[in-house]
Write a protein that holds these residues in place. Structure first.
Motif, PDB file in Angstrom:
ATOM      1  N   ALA A 385       0.848  -1.206   0.000  1.00  0.00           N
ATOM      2  CA  ALA A 385       0.000   0.000   0.000  1.00  0.00           C
ATOM      3  C   ALA A 385       0.877   1.248   0.000  1.00  0.00           C
ATOM      4  CB  ALA A 385      -0.923  -0.017   1.218  1.00  0.00           C
ATOM      5  N   ASN A 386       0.335   2.323  -0.608  1.00  0.00           N
ATOM      6  CA  ASN A 386       1.052   3.608  -0.691  1.00  0.00           C
ATOM      7  C   ASN A 386       2.421   3.435  -1.359  1.00  0.00           C
ATOM      8  OD1 ASN A 386      -1.074   4.942   0.681  1.00  0.00           O
ATOM      9  ND2 ASN A 386      -0.197   4.343   2.661  1.00  0.00           N
ATOM     10  N   SER A 390       5.421   6.218  -1.220  1.00  0.00           N
ATOM     11  CA  SER A 390       6.619   5.790  -0.485  1.00  0.00           C
ATOM     12  C   SER A 390       7.856   5.822  -1.376  1.00  0.00           C
ATOM     13  CB  SER A 390       6.417   4.375   0.063  1.00  0.00           C
ATOM     14  OG  SER A 390       5.317   4.308   0.936  1.00  0.00           O
ATOM     15  N   LEU A 391       7.727   5.440  -2.657  1.00  0.00           N
ATOM     16  CA  LEU A 391       8.878   5.444  -3.550  1.00  0.00           C
ATOM     17  C   LEU A 391       9.352   6.868  -3.824  1.00  0.00           C
ATOM     18  CD1 LEU A 391      10.763   3.643  -5.198  1.00  0.00           C
ATOM     19  CD2 LEU A 391       9.173   3.823  -7.115  1.00  0.00           C
ATOM     20  N   LEU A 392       8.390   7.771  -4.029  1.00  0.00           N
ATOM     21  CA  LEU A 392       8.765   9.174  -4.245  1.00  0.00           C
ATOM     22  C   LEU A 392       9.425   9.753  -3.000  1.00  0.00           C
ATOM     23  CD1 LEU A 392       5.609  10.440  -6.196  1.00  0.00           C
ATOM     24  CD2 LEU A 392       7.865   9.897  -7.122  1.00  0.00           C
ATOM     25  N   ALA A 393       8.945   9.325  -1.814  1.00  0.00           N
ATOM     26  CA  ALA A 393       9.556   9.799  -0.566  1.00  0.00           C
ATOM     27  C   ALA A 393      10.993   9.289  -0.442  1.00  0.00           C
ATOM     28  CB  ALA A 393       8.722   9.340   0.629  1.00  0.00           C
ATOM     29  N   ARG A 394      11.252   8.086  -0.897  1.00  0.00           N
ATOM     30  CA  ARG A 394      12.621   7.556  -0.859  1.00  0.00           C
ATOM     31  C   ARG A 394      13.538   8.375  -1.759  1.00  0.00           C
ATOM     32  NH1 ARG A 394      13.006   1.047  -0.927  1.00  0.00           N
ATOM     33  NH2 ARG A 394      15.204   1.700  -0.696  1.00  0.00           N
ATOM     34  N   PHE A 395      13.001   8.777  -2.940  1.00  0.00           N
ATOM     35  CA  PHE A 395      13.805   9.625  -3.828  1.00  0.00           C
ATOM     36  C   PHE A 395      14.076  10.993  -3.194  1.00  0.00           C
ATOM     37  CE2 PHE A 395      11.769   7.232  -7.603  1.00  0.00           C
ATOM     38  CZ  PHE A 395      12.697   6.218  -7.471  1.00  0.00           C
ATOM     39  N   GLU A 396      13.092  11.495  -2.479  1.00  0.00           N
ATOM     40  CA  GLU A 396      13.198  12.851  -1.935  1.00  0.00           C
ATOM     41  C   GLU A 396      14.084  12.886  -0.692  1.00  0.00           C
ATOM     42  OE1 GLU A 396      10.354  16.412  -0.108  1.00  0.00           O
ATOM     43  OE2 GLU A 396       9.441  14.608  -0.982  1.00  0.00           O
ATOM     44  N   HIS A 397      13.889  11.945   0.221  1.00  0.00           N
ATOM     45  CA  HIS A 397      14.605  12.002   1.502  1.00  0.00           C
ATOM     46  C   HIS A 397      15.945  11.260   1.465  1.00  0.00           C
ATOM     47  CE1 HIS A 397      11.152  13.834   3.470  1.00  0.00           C
ATOM     48  NE2 HIS A 397      10.369  12.864   2.942  1.00  0.00           N
ATOM     49  N   LEU A 399      18.884   9.429   2.308  1.00  0.00           N
ATOM     50  CA  LEU A 399      19.401   8.784   3.506  1.00  0.00           C
ATOM     51  C   LEU A 399      18.518   8.999   4.726  1.00  0.00           C
ATOM     52  CD1 LEU A 399      23.231   9.596   3.167  1.00  0.00           C
ATOM     53  CD2 LEU A 399      22.032   7.473   2.570  1.00  0.00           C
ATOM     54  N   GLN A 400      17.675  10.022   4.704  1.00  0.00           N
ATOM     55  CA  GLN A 400      16.799  10.295   5.842  1.00  0.00           C
ATOM     56  C   GLN A 400      15.400   9.709   5.651  1.00  0.00           C
ATOM     57  OE1 GLN A 400      18.754  12.955   4.570  1.00  0.00           O
ATOM     58  NE2 GLN A 400      20.256  12.551   6.210  1.00  0.00           N
ATOM     59  N   THR A 401      15.262   8.707   4.761  1.00  0.00           N
ATOM     60  CA  THR A 401      13.953   8.146   4.496  1.00  0.00           C
ATOM     61  C   THR A 401      13.435   7.402   5.730  1.00  0.00           C
ATOM     62  OG1 THR A 401      14.567   7.844   2.178  1.00  0.00           O
ATOM     63  CG2 THR A 401      12.647   6.629   2.982  1.00  0.00           C
ATOM     64  N   PRO A 402      12.220   7.678   6.184  1.00  0.00           N
ATOM     65  CA  PRO A 402      11.656   6.962   7.333  1.00  0.00           C
ATOM     66  C   PRO A 402      11.445   5.482   6.994  1.00  0.00           C
ATOM     67  CG  PRO A 402      10.490   9.019   6.975  1.00  0.00           C
ATOM     68  CD  PRO A 402      11.384   8.817   5.784  1.00  0.00           C
ATOM     69  N   ASP A 403      11.405   4.643   8.027  1.00  0.00           N
ATOM     70  CA  ASP A 403      11.259   3.196   7.822  1.00  0.00           C
ATOM     71  C   ASP A 403       9.959   2.852   7.102  1.00  0.00           C
ATOM     72  OD1 ASP A 403      13.650   2.836   9.082  1.00  0.00           O
ATOM     73  OD2 ASP A 403      12.771   2.340  11.040  1.00  0.00           O
ATOM     74  N   TYR A 404       8.907   3.622   7.370  1.00  0.00           N
ATOM     75  CA  TYR A 404       7.623   3.304   6.728  1.00  0.00           C
ATOM     76  C   TYR A 404       7.742   3.399   5.214  1.00  0.00           C
ATOM     77  CZ  TYR A 404       2.791   3.714   5.212  1.00  0.00           C
ATOM     78  OH  TYR A 404       1.592   3.521   4.570  1.00  0.00           O
ATOM     79  N   GLY A 409       8.033   1.238  -0.061  1.00  0.00           N
ATOM     80  CA  GLY A 409       8.539   1.689  -1.365  1.00  0.00           C
ATOM     81  C   GLY A 409       9.288   0.599  -2.120  1.00  0.00           C
ATOM     82  N   GLU A 410       9.227  -0.642  -1.672  1.00  0.00           N
ATOM     83  CA  GLU A 410       9.899  -1.735  -2.375  1.00  0.00           C
ATOM     84  C   GLU A 410       8.897  -2.811  -2.767  1.00  0.00           C
ATOM     85  OE1 GLU A 410      12.832  -3.177   0.294  1.00  0.00           O
ATOM     86  OE2 GLU A 410      11.394  -4.204   1.604  1.00  0.00           O
ATOM     87  N   ILE A 411       9.214  -3.525  -3.848  1.00  0.00           N
ATOM     88  CA  ILE A 411       8.364  -4.602  -4.364  1.00  0.00           C
ATOM     89  C   ILE A 411       8.907  -5.927  -3.843  1.00  0.00           C
ATOM     90  CG2 ILE A 411       7.532  -5.776  -6.443  1.00  0.00           C
ATOM     91  CD1 ILE A 411       7.836  -3.120  -7.934  1.00  0.00           C
ATOM     92  N   ASN A 412       8.027  -6.754  -3.281  1.00  0.00           N
ATOM     93  CA  ASN A 412       8.406  -8.052  -2.752  1.00  0.00           C
ATOM     94  C   ASN A 412       8.080  -9.147  -3.783  1.00  0.00           C
ATOM     95  OD1 ASN A 412       9.130  -7.349   0.156  1.00  0.00           O
ATOM     96  ND2 ASN A 412       7.100  -6.423  -0.062  1.00  0.00           N
ATOM     97  N   ILE A 413       9.035 -10.064  -4.009  1.00  0.00           N
ATOM     98  CA  ILE A 413       8.866 -11.114  -5.025  1.00  0.00           C
ATOM     99  C   ILE A 413       9.276 -12.458  -4.422  1.00  0.00           C
ATOM    100  CG2 ILE A 413       9.598 -11.963  -7.291  1.00  0.00           C
ATOM    101  CD1 ILE A 413      10.106  -9.079  -8.117  1.00  0.00           C
ATOM    102  N   TRP A 414       8.459 -13.485  -4.645  1.00  0.00           N
ATOM    103  CA  TRP A 414       8.787 -14.869  -4.305  1.00  0.00           C
ATOM    104  C   TRP A 414       8.681 -15.703  -5.596  1.00  0.00           C
ATOM    105  CZ3 TRP A 414       5.477 -11.752  -1.574  1.00  0.00           C
ATOM    106  CH2 TRP A 414       5.836 -11.442  -0.258  1.00  0.00           C
ATOM    107  N   LEU A 415       9.733 -16.432  -5.899  1.00  0.00           N
ATOM    108  CA  LEU A 415       9.763 -17.207  -7.152  1.00  0.00           C
ATOM    109  C   LEU A 415       9.783 -18.710  -6.867  1.00  0.00           C
ATOM    110  CD1 LEU A 415      12.351 -15.224  -9.313  1.00  0.00           C
ATOM    111  CD2 LEU A 415       9.856 -15.117  -9.408  1.00  0.00           C
TER     112      LEU A 415
END
Length: 513
Positions: A385-386, A390-397, A399-404, A409-415
């Protein structure tokens, strides 16, 4: 007493519990024709195989006056010829194996063809009648003018006039050239022309006399009557006292005292090479198999193996939109390149479809993973969700990106990695798709591409390709497998065929020269 050309003493031979030769002894003087008479199954063929060295005795010994195997000529009971060779090529093959020159083979072959009334020498053996094939088989045993000639049923199925001419020739070379001939036959009357006759029954030699002495000593009018009389005497003797075979045989076989040549000779190698060349050339199905199978296997392998998988089903769970992947049906408009009201998760989904993946919507991760375990899909992609925010916030912040924002902001994959090849190719596809999708985002917003890449740069490969192609690595293994398999299968096929035709034994006897 005349010099013995072949001497068999106290010979025993067993097949399992069946005793084929029982204390068998025979003497063949040099320059004599020795006719071995007896019914089928009495051990004649086994005895001849032991004399030529193709079988070993279980007891007793055999000695011959010949010093090498090429001094013996052998005609087995069956035809024992290569059916795909012509008569001339057959003479050339066996003559070369026996160590003859081409000129000597041609001269000797012409004389035998005239004597045995053979058809034109360019005729293929399989096109000849049974009688003609038997005459060619006899000619092969005579081609190298041996000192000792061993013939197993040579006149079976031949015209009586031709049989008579063969016997006259055998008598001539025995008397004039001092050739020693051992011949087995069912025709007792024609054996009268032999110098000595051996009557054999049940693995036992009943008597060994000249034809005249055999008739006179048994007070009979013909050899058939003498044979019948001796057979009755043997049968009565069996009833009174059964012939027993000792547990420990009287003596180990000393072997045929012959000088063996070298294992490899140029003439034998050349003869085998030419013979197999004619065999392959005249056997068109075999030729098509040998040349067509590698082409077919290589073509099918390159068509079926090593390509990027297409139409791979992958489960996708998107928590960013209310209805998941169903909200990502419409592609993003071109004018919304840097407008993030259109979710980035939908842009990623469209990019996956462009790269050949089939997305299967699921409402939750647990159900999607269960579907993968059942083999319905090859992996599971989870969009949190979000995700866009969250991805745009990672680009903006940075090194100071909050844990949330980091987690969302990442995609989880199981193969499903049960198939390593497909799993690895799918992983490469997902990574390359993600990189392509992010490049489109950065290009649309005019952001620097350097911020997207890792802080190291891979140059072009020194050897090979940047993305490994399975065909380039597996094709050499396929080629090596064919290099091993085809000669092995051809060799096995030829050996089995030669064994069935009886030519393997004949070639082994001739090849010991």
């Amino acid at each position: 007493m005349s010099e013995l050309a072949v001497s068999v003493r106290c010979a025993y031979k067993k097949y399992g519990t069946s005793v084929v030769l029982k204390d068998f002894s025979m003497s063949v003087p040099r320059g004599n024709i020795y006719a071995l008479l007896g019914p089928s199954g009495c051990g004649k063929t086994t005895l001849l195989s032991c004399i030529v060295g193709r079988m070993s005795l279980d007891g007793g010994y055999i000695e011959t006056s010949a010093r090498q195997y090429s001094s013996m000529g052998y005609m087995p009971q069956n035809i024992a010829l290569y059916m795909t060779l012509s008569i001339k090529e057959t003479f050339s093959y066996y003559g070369s194996v026996y160590g003859m020159t081409e000129a000597a083979i041609e001269l000797r072959g012409a004389a035998l063809a005239k004597l045995l009334e053979l058809p034109p020498v360019d005729r293929i053996v399989e096109t000849l009648s049974g009688g003609q094939q038997r005459r060619v088989s006899l000619a092969v045993s005579l081609i190298h003018n041996p000192e000792i000639l061993i013939l197993d049923e040579p006149t079976v199925g031949l015209d009586p006039i031709l049989s008579d001419s063969i016997w006259k020739y055998l008598v001539k070379i025995a008397n004039e050239d001092r050739k020693t001939i051992i011949i087995t036959t069912h025709y007792i009357e024609e054996a009268k022309q032999a110098h000595r006759v051996g009557l054999m029954r049940g693995g036992v030699l009943l008597c060994e006399e000249t034809p005249a002495d055999l008739i006179s000593k048994n007070q009979c009018e013909s050899m058939e009557q003498a044979f019948l009389k001796l057979s009755y005497k043997q049968e009565i003797s069996r009833q009174n006292e059964e012939i027993s075979v000792p547990e420990v045989l009287p003596s180990k076989r000393k072997g045929v005292v012959l000088k063996k040549g070298s294992i490899f000779t140029t003439q034998c190698f050349k003869a085998e090479l030419v013979k197999n060349g004619f065999f392959i050339w005249r056997n068109k199905p075999m030729l098509a198999f040998l040349f067509g199978l590698p082409l077919a296997v290589t073509f099918l392998f390159n068509m079926a193996i090593g390509h990027n998988p297409q139409g791979m089903r992958v489960a996708m769970v998107s928590m960013e939109t209310p209805h998941g992947v169903y909200d990502c049906v419409v592609p993003p408009p071109p004018e919304m390149a840097c407008n993030f009201t259109y979710p980035l998760s939908c842009r990623f989904a469209h990019k996956l479809r462009e790269n050949g993946l089939e997305l299967v919507p699921f409402d939750d991760v647990v159900t999607a993973i269960q579907a993968s375990r059942r083999g319905w899909v090859w992996g599971v992609i989870l969009i949190p969700a979000n995700y866009t925010l969250s991805l745009l916030a990672r680009f903006e912040h940075n090194l100071q990106t909050p844990d949330y924002f980091t987690d969302h902001g990442e995609i989880n994959i199981w193969l499903d990695m049960s198939n390593q090849n497909i799993g690895t190719l799918l992983k490469i596809n997902l990574v390359s798709t993600y990189n392509s999708y992010m490049q489109d985002v950065f290009d649309g917003c005019h952001w620097p591409q350097a911020a997207l890449s890792l802080p190291f740069k891979m140059g072009p490969p020194i050897y090979g390709e940047k993305v490994a192609n399975l065909n380039h690595y597996a094709s050499p293994a396929i080629i090596l497998l064919l290099i091993f398999y085809l000669p092995m299968s051809y060799t096995i096929g030829v050996l089995v065929q030669e064994k069935l035709l009886g030519v393997l034994e004949r070639s082994m006897v001739a090849g010991e020269a």
